[in-house]
Design an enzyme around this catalytic site. Structure first.
Site, PDB file in Angstrom:
ATOM      1  CE  LYS A  62     -83.484  61.072  49.228  1.00 50.47           C
ATOM      2  NZ  LYS A  62     -81.991  60.709  50.040  1.00 50.47           N
ATOM      3  CE  LYS A  82     -83.299  64.968  47.936  1.00 45.58           C
ATOM      4  NZ  LYS A  82     -82.350  64.811  48.521  1.00 45.58           N
TER       5      LYS A  82
END
Length: 330
Positions: free
Chosen positions: A204, A256
């Site tokens: 992330k 992500k």
């Protein structure tokens, strides 16, 4: 009349592109509704859905409209729904206690959706403190105002338990704390929730594309998250995070954002034998919608092209705000 041979291409890949039927037949990658997961926001105390200005078509749901959205996703063939709670502002505090309150908005929403769809739709929950803290960070702060990794892990263990008690199928720890997957796995196992899965937010990144999401969850963020989310310049670091998450018991892993990190997604997908997810985040959604609203791109084609690119890079599952719409088209 003589003909000269050998002056034209011997191989003509265009033969396989001649008609829509031909292109469908030889397509190497296909989207399916079961590839898709719908992220959804539920706002505590809302009497009607609250539009998110930076994400046209996306709202902060009421409890009733969330249940309806879950049913619509199920009927369209979507695989799962990822729930985010938006508490009342007055309930935010330094420790994010609303996130571990059994009657907090996210736990209530999990129970609502579970009562509506049971086990037919995979119910996922965001396991993070940022929606519930008055400072907007993903963890507990120390005396110097930095996120305290290990104190935050204790809070995550509590969150895992209350979300599992509410009936969630999958928890998604998104805070990027070191050791979070292992602590959450232990907490789930020790409280009789061995069957609850962990979707690890393995890679992330500290991205500029989260902007609209801050509005979606009513974020109170002060500062940035660069000390715990990953540097966009790094790929090897993601592979280290991947190895740690798998060793700690992750059932699934995620990259992500999606589109700016397709190389990372491809590398992760090549390296593991667990399901791989990618999150097409708020900024990616907003860019397409804004460009389409200005007539600069074909909206429907752009949506399908971005999702196909994510699938082609190796994602088994895609979190996208277009999940229900796209599933219906498919």
């Amino acid at each position: 009349m003589s003909t000269t041979y050998g002056t034209f291409p011997g191989s003509r890949p265009r033969r396989l592109r001649t008609t829509p039927a031909m292109r469908r037949m030889v397509a190497e990658h296909r989207l399916h509704p079961s590839d898709l997961i719908l992220p959804a926001f539920v706002r505590e105390g809302a009497a009607e859905p609250v539009p998110i200005s930076a994400m046209p078509g996306v709202v902060q749901h009421t409890r009733d409209t969330l249940r309806k959205a879950a049913v619509e996703a199920l009927e369209a063939g979507v695989a799962g729904i990822m729930l985010f709670g938006v508490p009342e502002e007055a309930k935010k505090d330094a420790l994010g206690t609303a996130g571990t309150d059994p009657d907090g908005i996210l736990q209530v929403a999990i129970r609502d959706v579970k009562a509506e769809v049971g086990d037919e739709l995979v119910i996922m929950s965001d396991l993070c403190l940022d929606e519930y803290t008055d400072h907007g960070h993903c963890g507990v702060l120390d005396a110097d105002g930095r996120v305290d990794n290990d104190a935050t892990l204790e809070r995550y263990a509590e969150m895992a338990q209350v979300q599992a008690d509410a009936g969630v199928h999958v928890v998604g720890p998104s805070g990027m704390m070191d050791g979070q997957v292992g602590v959450i796995r232990d907490a789930l196992d020790q409280t009789g929730h061995e069957d609850v899965s962990i979707l690890a937010y393995t890679a992330k990144y500290a991205s500029a594309f989260y902007g609209p999401f801050r509005e979606a969850v009513g974020s109170s963020l002060q500062g940035d998250r660069k000390t715990y989310q990953q540097d966009p310049a790094n790929l090897r670091e993601s592979m280290r995070e991947l190895a740690l998450d798998l060793a700690e018991g992750a059932d699934m892993v995620m990259v992500k954002p999606a589109l700016p990190y397709l190389d990372v997604l491809a590398k992760v997908a090549e390296s593991v034998d667990v399901p791989v997810a990618a999150y097409q985040i708020s900024g990616e959604y907003a860019m397409v919608e804004a460009a389409a609203a200005n007539g600069w791109i074909d909206r429907d084609r752009a949506i399908m092209e971005t999702l196909t690119g994510i699938k082609r890079a190796g994602a088994n599952m895609i979190l996208t705000y277009w999940a229900t719409e796209v599933a219906r088209q498919l």
